[in-house]
Design an enzyme around this catalytic site. Structure first.
Site, PDB file in Angstrom:
ATOM      1  N   HIS A   1      -3.069  76.747  52.988  1.00 43.61           N
ATOM      2  CA  HIS A   1      -3.599  76.111  51.772  1.00 43.61           C
ATOM      3  C   HIS A   1      -3.786  74.608  52.001  1.00 43.61           C
ATOM      4  O   HIS A   1      -4.786  74.020  51.592  1.00 43.61           O
ATOM      5  CB  HIS A   1      -2.615  76.275  50.602  1.00 43.61           C
ATOM      6  CG  HIS A   1      -2.367  77.694  50.182  1.00 43.61           C
ATOM      7  ND1 HIS A   1      -1.140  78.288  50.304  1.00 43.61           N
ATOM      8  CD2 HIS A   1      -3.166  78.608  49.613  1.00 43.61           C
ATOM      9  CE1 HIS A   1      -1.184  79.520  49.838  1.00 43.61           C
ATOM     10  NE2 HIS A   1      -2.408  79.746  49.410  1.00 43.61           N
TER      11      HIS A   1
ATOM     12  N   ALA B   1       2.509  79.187  45.892  1.00 42.38           N
ATOM     13  CA  ALA B   1       3.351  79.456  47.071  1.00 42.38           C
ATOM     14  C   ALA B   1       2.658  78.843  48.291  1.00 42.38           C
ATOM     15  O   ALA B   1       2.394  79.508  49.297  1.00 42.38           O
ATOM     16  CB  ALA B   1       3.608  80.951  47.262  1.00 42.38           C
ATOM     17  N   LEU B   2       2.374  77.568  48.174  1.00 39.56           N
ATOM     18  CA  LEU B   2       1.516  76.881  49.146  1.00 39.56           C
ATOM     19  C   LEU B   2       2.155  76.809  50.534  1.00 39.56           C
ATOM     20  O   LEU B   2       3.353  76.559  50.673  1.00 39.56           O
ATOM     21  CB  LEU B   2       1.207  75.462  48.663  1.00 39.56           C
ATOM     22  CG  LEU B   2       0.488  75.354  47.309  1.00 39.56           C
ATOM     23  CD1 LEU B   2       0.163  73.894  46.993  1.00 39.56           C
ATOM     24  CD2 LEU B   2      -0.783  76.200  47.268  1.00 39.56           C
TER      25      LEU B   2
ATOM     26  N   ASP C   1       0.866  75.925  54.978  1.00 39.74           N
ATOM     27  CA  ASP C   1      -0.038  75.037  55.715  1.00 39.74           C
ATOM     28  C   ASP C   1      -1.492  75.513  55.708  1.00 39.74           C
ATOM     29  O   ASP C   1      -2.398  74.710  55.924  1.00 39.74           O
ATOM     30  CB  ASP C   1       0.447  74.875  57.165  1.00 39.74           C
ATOM     31  CG  ASP C   1       1.648  73.937  57.248  1.00 39.74           C
ATOM     32  OD1 ASP C   1       1.986  73.308  56.214  1.00 39.74           O
ATOM     33  OD2 ASP C   1       2.257  73.837  58.328  1.00 39.74           O
TER      34      ASP C   1
ATOM     35  N   LYS D   1      -9.374  83.227  56.215  1.00 37.42           N
ATOM     36  CA  LYS D   1      -8.319  84.256  56.195  1.00 37.42           C
ATOM     37  C   LYS D   1      -8.734  85.417  55.290  1.00 37.42           C
ATOM     38  O   LYS D   1      -8.461  86.578  55.564  1.00 37.42           O
ATOM     39  CB  LYS D   1      -7.015  83.609  55.710  1.00 37.42           C
ATOM     40  CG  LYS D   1      -5.992  84.538  55.110  1.00 37.42           C
ATOM     41  CD  LYS D   1      -5.151  85.144  56.172  1.00 37.42           C
ATOM     42  CE  LYS D   1      -4.128  86.168  55.721  1.00 37.42           C
ATOM     43  NZ  LYS D   1      -3.942  86.439  54.353  1.00 37.42           N
TER      44      LYS D   1
HETATM   45  P1  AMP Z   1      -4.268  82.514  47.879  1.00 32.24           P
HETATM   46  O1  AMP Z   1      -3.292  81.555  47.307  1.00 32.24           O
HETATM   47  O2  AMP Z   1      -3.677  83.530  48.795  1.00 32.24           O
HETATM   48  O3  AMP Z   1      -5.176  83.109  46.823  1.00 32.24           O
HETATM   49  O4  AMP Z   1      -5.225  81.651  48.809  1.00 32.24           O
HETATM   50  C1  AMP Z   1      -5.874  80.509  48.330  1.00 32.24           C
HETATM   51  C2  AMP Z   1      -6.853  80.022  49.355  1.00 32.24           C
HETATM   52  O5  AMP Z   1      -6.162  79.707  50.564  1.00 32.24           O
HETATM   53  C3  AMP Z   1      -7.909  81.079  49.725  1.00 32.24           C
HETATM   54  O6  AMP Z   1      -9.157  80.449  49.905  1.00 32.24           O
HETATM   55  C4  AMP Z   1      -7.376  81.629  51.018  1.00 32.24           C
HETATM   56  O7  AMP Z   1      -8.389  82.177  51.847  1.00 32.24           O
HETATM   57  C5  AMP Z   1      -6.782  80.372  51.638  1.00 32.24           C
HETATM   58  N1  AMP Z   1      -5.805  80.726  52.665  1.00 32.24           N
HETATM   59  C6  AMP Z   1      -4.759  81.580  52.547  1.00 32.24           C
HETATM   60  N2  AMP Z   1      -4.113  81.693  53.716  1.00 32.24           N
HETATM   61  C7  AMP Z   1      -4.768  80.903  54.606  1.00 32.24           C
HETATM   62  C8  AMP Z   1      -4.592  80.601  55.990  1.00 32.24           C
HETATM   63  N3  AMP Z   1      -3.614  81.151  56.701  1.00 32.24           N
HETATM   64  N4  AMP Z   1      -5.440  79.732  56.576  1.00 32.24           N
HETATM   65  C9  AMP Z   1      -6.463  79.167  55.854  1.00 32.24           C
HETATM   66  N5  AMP Z   1      -6.683  79.418  54.543  1.00 32.24           N
HETATM   67  C10 AMP Z   1      -5.847  80.273  53.930  1.00 32.24           C
END
Ligand code: AMP
Length: 285
Positions: free
Chosen positions: A39, A34-35, A37, A151
């Site tokens: 990610h 669910a990428l 900005d 985050k």
């Molecule tokens: P997730 O898919 O939620 O497990 O996140 C994957 C990676 O993306 C993790 O390292 C998160 O910390 C990073 N991430 C999620 N949201 C953000 C954001 N708003 N800004 C920067 N990195 C993010």
């Protein structure tokens, strides 16, 4: 460029072996898909720092406390692959569960101490699930560098500790939180908010910013904390798991930011748990 999708460890290893044999560095960006900005900012950082970049999408069952949360987690693989096209990543690794946890899998990676607080205290077993899957992804990808978002600041600390403790030769790089225009930290879970709840969601970052401003004028944290929690509840948040000022070094609770500190919050809005954290400038007045 169409993003090459790899679904098996065998295919992943064949690719990473040939890259390493040619002396190329590998960066990995672990995600649950669910990428957004946020990610994609990690992908850009990886592209800038590494010869080859692997993005992983794995909705890790071990890090969910409730099966409903796992079932409802957004899954948008085709769209994710499209969003990655402009970055020309070298592989999108989307393993099935058996590629990560084969039949009989019995190992648990658990990082002590720093997981007792914040999300660790509210989501039992969550960080064991994170540490276990990230240890697997580090060894499966043999990445030289790995990119994580601030985050999830506690997660970043856990992953760093785990890699150091297990001698996994990967450089864990933290990247700043990317926000919507109204200040809401981007998150895949934001997709689960109704339109009405979405309008209320930025209140979390607003309350946090207000607290940081007053800490910078020398105010003590306790009164600010009570006011912020009341503000969130008045705005329609149904519960605040935590709203705390902690040391960046070891996550100790602080009353004043006399050392590098962050403000951490987790709060429920319309059945969705939002988390955020922001840097607090050191105040030595
Ligand atoms: P997730 O898919 O939620 O497990 O996140 C994957 C990676 O993306 C993790 O390292 C998160 O910390 C990073 N991430 C999620 N949201 C953000 C954001 N708003 N800004 C920067 N990195 C993010």
């Amino acid at each position: 460029m169409t993003t090459p999708v790899l679904r098996t460890l065998t295919a992943l290893r064949a690719a990473t072996r040939s890259w390493h044999m040619s002396g190329e560095t590998i960066g990995v960006v672990p995600t649950m898909g669910a990428l957004h900005d946020g990610h994609l900012s990690l992908v850009a950082a990886a592209k800038a720092a590494c010869d080859r970049v692997i993005v992983t999408i794995f909705v890790n069952p071990k890090q969910f406390n409730q099966s409903s949360d796992l079932d409802n987690y957004p899954r948008t693989e085709a769209e994710d692959a499209r969003k990655l096209e402009r970055f020309a990543v070298d592989a999108l690794y989307v393993p099935e569960v058996d590629q990560i946890y084969p039949e009989g899998f019995a190992t648990n990676v658990s990082v002590g101490g720093m997981t007792d607080v914040l999300c660790g205290a509210h989501r039992p077993g969550h960080f064991d699930g994170v540490a276990t899957v990230v240890a697997k992804l580090f060894t499966q990808t043999a990445a030289d560098k790995a990119f994580f978002g601030e985050k999830d600041f506690q997660q970043l600390m856990v992953v760093r500790r785990m890699a150091r403790d297990l001698d996994i030769p990967v450089d864990v790089i933290g990247c700043p939180t990317i926000r919507e225009e109204d200040g809401l930290a981007m998150s895949s879970r934001n997709l689960l908010l109704s339109d009405r709840a979405r309008t209320k969601a930025p209140r979390l970052a607003m309350e946090m910013e207000a607290v940081v401003r007053e800490l910078g004028q020398g105010a003590a944290f306790q009164a600010l904390q009570s006011r912020a929690i009341a503000g969130l509840e008045a705005a329609g948040f149904t519960g605040v798991d935590y709203f705390e000022l902690r040391s960046c070094a070891d996550l100790r609770l602080l009353e004043r930011p006399a050392e590098p500190a962050r403000l951490f919050a987790a709060a429920w809005l319309a059945g969705v748990r939002l988390i955020d954290n922001i840097d607090v400038p050191v105040f030595s007045g």
